[in-house]
Design a protein around this motif. Structure first.
Motif, PDB file in Angstrom:
ATOM      1  N   GLY A 287       0.790  -1.228   0.000  1.00 29.03           N
ATOM      2  CA  GLY A 287       0.000   0.000   0.000  1.00 29.03           C
ATOM      3  C   GLY A 287       0.822   1.279   0.000  1.00 29.03           C
ATOM      4  O   GLY A 287       0.263   2.376  -0.046  1.00 29.03           O
ATOM      5  N   GLU A 288       2.140   1.171   0.028  1.00 26.34           N
ATOM      6  CA  GLU A 288       3.012   2.350   0.067  1.00 26.34           C
ATOM      7  C   GLU A 288       3.717   2.550  -1.269  1.00 26.34           C
ATOM      8  O   GLU A 288       4.132   1.598  -1.926  1.00 26.34           O
ATOM      9  N   ARG A 289       3.846   3.807  -1.683  1.00 24.50           N
ATOM     10  CA  ARG A 289       4.627   4.162  -2.858  1.00 24.50           C
ATOM     11  C   ARG A 289       5.641   5.215  -2.454  1.00 24.50           C
ATOM     12  O   ARG A 289       5.374   6.031  -1.581  1.00 24.50           O
ATOM     13  N   LYS A 290       6.791   5.175  -3.085  1.00 22.08           N
ATOM     14  CA  LYS A 290       7.873   6.050  -2.635  1.00 22.08           C
ATOM     15  C   LYS A 290       8.681   6.533  -3.838  1.00 22.08           C
ATOM     16  O   LYS A 290       8.985   5.762  -4.751  1.00 22.08           O
ATOM     17  N   THR A 291       9.049   7.815  -3.826  1.00 19.76           N
ATOM     18  CA  THR A 291       9.925   8.390  -4.850  1.00 19.76           C
ATOM     19  C   THR A 291      11.226   8.796  -4.191  1.00 19.76           C
ATOM     20  O   THR A 291      11.228   9.501  -3.179  1.00 19.76           O
ATOM     21  N   ILE A 292      12.346   8.346  -4.778  1.00 19.66           N
ATOM     22  CA  ILE A 292      13.655   8.661  -4.214  1.00 19.66           C
ATOM     23  C   ILE A 292      14.563   9.216  -5.309  1.00 19.66           C
ATOM     24  O   ILE A 292      14.408   8.890  -6.486  1.00 19.66           O
ATOM     25  N   THR A 293      15.496  10.048  -4.912  1.00 21.98           N
ATOM     26  CA  THR A 293      16.535  10.546  -5.823  1.00 21.98           C
ATOM     27  C   THR A 293      17.853   9.930  -5.376  1.00 21.98           C
ATOM     28  O   THR A 293      18.273  10.124  -4.232  1.00 21.98           O
TER      29      THR A 293
ATOM     30  N   ASN B  20       6.670   1.247  -6.704  1.00 25.57           N
ATOM     31  CA  ASN B  20       5.275   0.883  -6.478  1.00 25.57           C
ATOM     32  C   ASN B  20       5.163   0.125  -5.147  1.00 25.57           C
ATOM     33  O   ASN B  20       6.165  -0.212  -4.518  1.00 25.57           O
ATOM     34  N   ALA B  21       3.936  -0.201  -4.764  1.00 27.76           N
ATOM     35  CA  ALA B  21       3.686  -0.883  -3.491  1.00 27.76           C
ATOM     36  C   ALA B  21       4.370  -2.251  -3.447  1.00 27.76           C
ATOM     37  O   ALA B  21       4.467  -2.948  -4.446  1.00 27.76           O
ATOM     38  N   GLY B  22       4.861  -2.624  -2.269  1.00 28.40           N
ATOM     39  CA  GLY B  22       5.458  -3.939  -2.071  1.00 28.40           C
ATOM     40  C   GLY B  22       6.664  -4.201  -2.946  1.00 28.40           C
ATOM     41  O   GLY B  22       6.835  -5.294  -3.462  1.00 28.40           O
ATOM     42  N   THR B  23       7.511  -3.198  -3.091  1.00 28.30           N
ATOM     43  CA  THR B  23       8.685  -3.311  -3.977  1.00 28.30           C
ATOM     44  C   THR B  23       9.978  -3.296  -3.165  1.00 28.30           C
ATOM     45  O   THR B  23      10.085  -2.576  -2.176  1.00 28.30           O
ATOM     46  N   THR B  24      10.950  -4.074  -3.604  1.00 27.97           N
ATOM     47  CA  THR B  24      12.275  -4.090  -2.979  1.00 27.97           C
ATOM     48  C   THR B  24      13.337  -3.998  -4.067  1.00 27.97           C
ATOM     49  O   THR B  24      13.317  -4.767  -5.031  1.00 27.97           O
ATOM     50  N   ILE B  25      14.261  -3.051  -3.917  1.00 24.25           N
ATOM     51  CA  ILE B  25      15.371  -2.913  -4.861  1.00 24.25           C
ATOM     52  C   ILE B  25      16.686  -2.842  -4.094  1.00 24.25           C
ATOM     53  O   ILE B  25      16.708  -2.517  -2.905  1.00 24.25           O
TER      54      ILE B  25
END
Length: 315
Positions: free
Chosen positions: A113-119, A129-134
């Motif tokens: 349910g969480e979305r995140k933008t990073i630089t 997108n939700a439920g993502t791991t990098i």
């Protein structure tokens, strides 16, 4: 005795020019090793050690056949093997084992349910997108590497001709210089979708280029069959960035995965016909988990029942 003097002594001994006293010294040295426990080396390690010894001795000596005798060479080789063999083997084995550990990564994840933008450090912007791991490689000095462990990411990559930007997603590797594109590579979904918004990217599998994609072009890759095909970028590819969840003719398991990732709700059923159904609908991330499940069920003529932390679908 200094190292240079030892080398000189061994050289004279090998060439047959040593005095009786020098010969006695070397023989006594060799005899002293008979009381030492032998170094235990595998056949492969022993062969490598012998070759290493020979390569170091051979260039510095010129031997006449009438003088050269195998027993003396074998004695010196044995002595050097006892002294250096174990250390050399340890060095070589340790070097092979420790090299890969030099690459360090930072892991970034989003919850269900969480979305995140990073630089990131090169100025590129990533939206998860939700439920993502990098995993992002810490050292960008020579190359820029990112691994999508699970999930979906939109990339807006800064151009840098000297340091190509590489993304690994399962068995696929995507390489870019500077562009904007999307990769959907959720573990629980049987395909990987890649679509280009601007610029150009190269998609490869095991060093074999599958396709070079430009603006509005995409690629769909089947993880199971390893088949792939070019596709036009769907207008809904980036719907998730706008808070929309698009389910497009997907299986029950894939639907359940996306419901879990986007709404944090577990969907289950005991009905085989419901399990066999393909699901197509549009939901909004601002919905509550119960509302999202209600809409999904209503569109497909189903009912829901809450039990513990799960929502069961039935007819």
């Amino acid at each position: 005795m200094e190292v240079k003097n030892i080398r000189k002594l061994l050289k004279e001994y090998l060439l047959g020019n040593a005095t009786d006293e020098q010969i006695k010294t070397v023989d006594n040295w060799y005899q002293s090793f008979e009381n030492e426990l032998p170094v235990k080396l595998s056949d492969q390690e022993a062969a490598a050690t012998k070759q290493e010894i020979w390569e170091k001795i051979a260039p510095s000596i010129t031997v006449e056949r009438k003088i050269w005798t195998m027993p003396r060479y074998m004695k010196v080789a044995a002595m050097l093997a006892v002294v250096a063999g174990a250390g050399l083997t340890y060095f070589l084995l340790t070097k092979k084992e420790t090299a890969p550990s030099q690459i360090a990564y930072t892991t970034i994840s989003t919850n269900n349910g969480e979305r995140k933008t990073i630089t990131i450090k090169d100025g590129s912007v990533l939206t998860l997108n939700a439920g993502t791991t990098i995993r992002i490689q810490d050292d960008f000095s020579k190359q820029r590497n990112i691994d999508i462990v699970d999930g979906e990411v939109y990339f807006d990559v800064q151009k840098d001709a000297e340091r190509p930007f590489t993304i690994t997603s399962g068995s696929l590797t995507t390489t870019v210089l500077g562009t904007a594109f999307n990769i959907n590579a959720y573990k629980g979904i049987n395909k990987i979708d890649i679509g280009v918004v601007s610029g150009k990217i190269s998609v490869a599998r095991d060093a074999t280029t599958l396709s070079v994609l430009e603006k509005s072009q995409g690629l769909e890759y089947n993880k199971e069959t390893k088949a792939f095909k070019p596709v036009a970028v769907d207008q809904n590819m980036l719907a998730w960035k706008e808070g929309r969840v698009i389910l497009n003719d997907i299986s029950f398991d894939e639907m359940a995965l996306l419901m879990k990732k986007n709404f944090g709700v577990d969907i289950a059923t005991s009905d085989k016909s419901i399990k066999a159904t393909k699901y197509t609908t549009e939901l909004f991330t601002k919905m509550t988990p119960d509302d999202a499940a209600e809409v999904l069920a209503a569109i497909h003529g189903l009912k829901i029942r809450k039990q513990n932390n799960q929502i069961f679908l039935y007819k």
